[in-house]
Scaffold this active site. Structure first.
Site, PDB file in Angstrom:
ATOM      1  N   HIS A 180     -31.260 -39.313  32.207  1.00  0.00           N
ATOM      2  CA  HIS A 180     -31.068 -38.347  33.657  1.00  0.00           C
ATOM      3  C   HIS A 180     -32.008 -39.690  34.661  1.00  0.00           C
ATOM      4  O   HIS A 180     -31.856 -39.271  35.892  1.00  0.00           O
ATOM      5  CB  HIS A 180     -31.852 -37.018  33.788  1.00  0.00           C
ATOM      6  CG  HIS A 180     -30.874 -36.278  32.819  1.00  0.00           C
ATOM      7  ND1 HIS A 180     -30.008 -35.313  33.689  1.00  0.00           N
ATOM      8  CD2 HIS A 180     -30.663 -36.347  31.679  1.00  0.00           C
ATOM      9  CE1 HIS A 180     -29.190 -34.693  32.677  1.00  0.00           C
ATOM     10  NE2 HIS A 180     -29.539 -35.024  31.588  1.00  0.00           N
ATOM     11  N   ASP A 388     -34.745 -42.743  42.300  1.00  0.00           N
ATOM     12  CA  ASP A 388     -34.482 -41.684  41.645  1.00  0.00           C
ATOM     13  C   ASP A 388     -33.113 -42.001  40.960  1.00  0.00           C
ATOM     14  O   ASP A 388     -32.299 -42.528  41.390  1.00  0.00           O
ATOM     15  CB  ASP A 388     -33.981 -40.564  43.005  1.00  0.00           C
ATOM     16  CG  ASP A 388     -34.296 -39.118  42.667  1.00  0.00           C
ATOM     17  OD1 ASP A 388     -34.394 -38.822  41.476  1.00  0.00           O
ATOM     18  OD2 ASP A 388     -34.575 -38.502  43.659  1.00  0.00           O
TER      19      ASP A 388
HETATM   20  C1  GDG Z   1     -33.988 -35.411  37.377  1.00  0.00           C
HETATM   21  C2  GDG Z   1     -33.752 -36.794  38.183  1.00  0.00           C
HETATM   22  C3  GDG Z   1     -31.522 -36.244  38.676  1.00  0.00           C
HETATM   23  C4  GDG Z   1     -35.679 -27.898  44.208  1.00  0.00           C
HETATM   24  N1  GDG Z   1     -36.462 -27.083  44.798  1.00  0.00           N
HETATM   25  C5  GDG Z   1     -35.866 -25.830  44.632  1.00  0.00           C
HETATM   26  C6  GDG Z   1     -35.270 -25.917  43.742  1.00  0.00           C
HETATM   27  N2  GDG Z   1     -34.645 -27.139  43.446  1.00  0.00           N
HETATM   28  C7  GDG Z   1     -33.749 -27.686  42.688  1.00  0.00           C
HETATM   29  C8  GDG Z   1     -32.613 -28.353  43.460  1.00  0.00           C
HETATM   30  C9  GDG Z   1     -31.971 -29.345  42.297  1.00  0.00           C
HETATM   31  C10 GDG Z   1     -33.152 -29.629  41.305  1.00  0.00           C
HETATM   32  O1  GDG Z   1     -33.986 -28.773  41.789  1.00  0.00           O
HETATM   33  C11 GDG Z   1     -33.778 -30.903  41.763  1.00  0.00           C
HETATM   34  O2  GDG Z   1     -33.063 -31.925  41.167  1.00  0.00           O
HETATM   35  P1  GDG Z   1     -33.140 -33.364  41.487  1.00  0.00           P
HETATM   36  O3  GDG Z   1     -31.918 -34.227  41.160  1.00  0.00           O
HETATM   37  O4  GDG Z   1     -33.102 -33.590  43.122  1.00  0.00           O
HETATM   38  O5  GDG Z   1     -34.426 -33.965  40.901  1.00  0.00           O
HETATM   39  P2  GDG Z   1     -35.268 -34.073  39.525  1.00  0.00           P
HETATM   40  O6  GDG Z   1     -35.877 -32.697  39.173  1.00  0.00           O
HETATM   41  O7  GDG Z   1     -36.251 -35.153  39.680  1.00  0.00           O
HETATM   42  O8  GDG Z   1     -34.171 -34.335  38.392  1.00  0.00           O
HETATM   43  C12 GDG Z   1     -32.840 -36.833  39.147  1.00  0.00           C
HETATM   44  C13 GDG Z   1     -31.664 -34.909  37.908  1.00  0.00           C
HETATM   45  O9  GDG Z   1     -32.575 -35.054  36.801  1.00  0.00           O
HETATM   46  C14 GDG Z   1     -30.313 -34.699  37.342  1.00  0.00           C
HETATM   47  O10 GDG Z   1     -29.805 -35.763  36.266  1.00  0.00           O
HETATM   48  O11 GDG Z   1     -30.562 -36.115  39.583  1.00  0.00           O
HETATM   49  O12 GDG Z   1     -32.709 -38.097  39.566  1.00  0.00           O
HETATM   50  O13 GDG Z   1     -35.160 -37.174  38.582  1.00  0.00           O
HETATM   51  O14 GDG Z   1     -30.955 -28.611  41.773  1.00  0.00           O
HETATM   52  O15 GDG Z   1     -31.786 -27.361  43.896  1.00  0.00           O
HETATM   53  N3  GDG Z   1     -34.528 -24.886  43.279  1.00  0.00           N
HETATM   54  C15 GDG Z   1     -35.041 -23.710  43.515  1.00  0.00           C
HETATM   55  N4  GDG Z   1     -35.943 -23.387  44.472  1.00  0.00           N
HETATM   56  C16 GDG Z   1     -36.618 -24.733  45.165  1.00  0.00           C
HETATM   57  O16 GDG Z   1     -37.432 -24.454  45.661  1.00  0.00           O
HETATM   58  N5  GDG Z   1     -34.238 -22.592  43.016  1.00  0.00           N
END
Ligand code: GDG
Length: 478
Positions: A180, A388
């Protein structure tokens, strides 16, 4: 029809040829323990991976191997159980294993190394030994869940040794692995004292998927240099077996986000936010885990620059930063938090006016309904990671903009930038460039905003998370 019911109906129409039983191996289980009215029960965890993959596992009556989410206590170990048609296989981890395997090797060695070594990775032999030991425990738990001929899909950087360990335990399996996070360029990966073991661990798979083409290439090159693997960027040969390598960019459950965005309750919350922040001010939003890879500090620095030069004022705009607490045991995360909070204080101290704060800083995990209300209320979303894997927040924002409004400012170093070409792309290291782009984003003409958002919505709708899971499994079982 509820979002979940809709999703299930769509999926039921599909089938997965050649997959009778699917086992997922991931750091965490797809369920979490919640307490309601004094009673503890299991509930499906939120998040992209679970909502994408769980429906496949349900249909195959498959299993999910992972950590239950809390440290192992004294007493009898948690037994396997079934939850919503998925056989749950818990891998208990002690506090010491969490400190060394999870916070140590996974998050203070591999995480920074794989994100371009933005922070110096810590190399500790005791952490490596814990990583090997815990990976073996996951492999053994997976071996107990499978039968020869089964399909197994292993996820992410915490479990890179599991493919080869599992193949040794149960030779006749189809094994897929998906990373990921980014796979770093060869010269950065080269620093890892255990680089050959990690590569050979992954080469136990039949198919290895990455978020981008570059990640796939980086891996194949490192494999040829640091192991006996030979072949091309798309196919390697190792120990007399072919291993396919390729990009499989992850996505989101687009319909689910569209339905949330259309919900009257969420629209009302968004209206409330707009009223509170001032109808005449443009709302700029950042949403990230509080992680040094996300570039929160540099983005705030660029916003300060815009205000300092008088290019925008607190009467024109307001910045909201949602920062979800993350890995707070790791020192580098504590340092980042101090930097971000100092910058927020500095900006507010210098530029806020009575009733008009320059930055609202929310350090908490919001309920998804509140997060959606912020997506709907924001004129501009700023996503500026230094590196990222994908960044799902960017895709969620696009999915929620049903009326084609909203501007996305996106780092060129996020995997999402390869697909969302109509975002305003920035180099997050370039503070001047980011400051100008922030100003342009706030001032962009309605016509331009619509044109760009329409183009991005087309991309996100065409490739949702179900397509992602489907294409990986189809290739794995080909
Ligand atoms: C890893 C990789 C890759 C965020 N704030 C809140 C909240 N979120 C949720 C978002 C989103 C998730 O968290 C974050 O996903 P990301 O993809 O932006 O980032 P990582 O956590 O670093 O994920 C990344 C991912 O894996 C998938 O393969 O895209 O590059 O680093 O879904 O909505 N959710 C809630 N409250 C918040 O305050 N409920």
């Amino acid at each position: 029809m509820s979002p979940q019911a809709q999703t299930k109906t769509d999926l039921d129409r599909k089938s997965i040829p050649g997959v009778d039983r699917l086992t997922i191996v991931a750091n965490r289980l797809p369920v979490r323990r919640v307490e309601q009215g004094g009673r503890k029960r299991w509930q499906r965890s939120p998040g992209g991976l679970v909502s994408a993959v769980a429906p496949f596992v349900e249909r195959c009556h498959g299993s999910w191997v992972g950590w239950p989410g809390y440290p192992e206590k004294e007493g009898p170990a948690l037994k396997p159980f079934t939850h919503e048609d998925i056989s749950i296989r818990p891998v208990p981890l002690s506090q010491d294993e969490l400190d060394t395997f999870y916070y140590g090797f996974s998050n203070a060695t591999l995480w920074p190394l794989y994100h371009d070594a933005i922070r110096p990775p810590v190399f500790r032999r005791s952490w490596w030994r814990a990583y090997v030991h815990v990976n073996r425990r996951y492999a053994q738990a997976a071996a107990r869940a499978v039968e020869p001929g089964d399909t197994v899909w292993i996820h992410d950087y915490q479990l890179q040794l599991v493919p080869s360990m599992l193949r040794e335990l149960v030779p006749k399996l189809r094994i897929g692995f998906f990373l990921h996070i980014p796979f770093p360029p060869e010269e950065i990966f080269a620093r890892l004292p255990w680089r050959t073991q990690i590569i050979e661990g992954l080469l136990g798979s039949d198919l290895i998927g990455f978020q981008t083409k570059l990640g796939a290439q980086n891996f194949s090159r490192a494999a040829r240099r640091f192991s006996a693997a030979r072949g091309s960027d798309r196919q390697l040969d190792f120990s007399g077996r072919p291993i396919r390598v390729g990009p499989y960019p992850i996505s989101i459950d687009v319909k689910h986000y569209e339905q949330l965005a259309a919900s009257p309750e969420i629209i009302k919350r968004a209206e409330g936010l707009r009223d509170q922040m001032g109808r005449n001010r443009r709302v700029i939003l950042g949403v990230d885990r509080l992680d040094y890879t996300k570039g929160i500090d540099l983005r705030l620095r660029a916003f300060r620059d815009v205000l300092e030069r008088g290019r925008l004022s607190v009467r024109d705009c307001v910045f909201n930063q949602i920062a979800v607490p993350s890995r707070e045991q790791v020192e580098q995360y504590q340092e980042l938090r101090r930097n971000v909070e100092e910058e927020v204080g500095r900006i507010n101290g210098e530029f806020s006016e009575p009733g008009l704060p320059a930055v609202h800083y929310h350090r908490r995990n919001l309920p998804v309904e509140d997060l959606m209300a912020f997506y709907l209320a924001a004129d501009v979303l700023v996503i500026t990671p230094l590196r990222d894997g994908m960044n799902l927040v960017a895709k969620e924002y696009v999915a929620s903009r049903l009326d084609n409004t909203g501007v996305l400012v996106l780092s060129e170093f996020a995997g999402a930038a390869h697909e969302l070409r109509s975002a305003l792309l920035v180099n997050p290291y370039d503070i001047d460039g980011m400051a100008s782009t922030l100003e342009s984003a706030v001032r962009l003409s309605d016509r331009d905003v619509t044109r760009r958002m329409q183009a991005m919505r087309r991309v996100v709708k065409r490739h949702d998370v179900f397509k992602w899971a489907d294409s990986f499994i189809t290739e794995l079982t080909r």
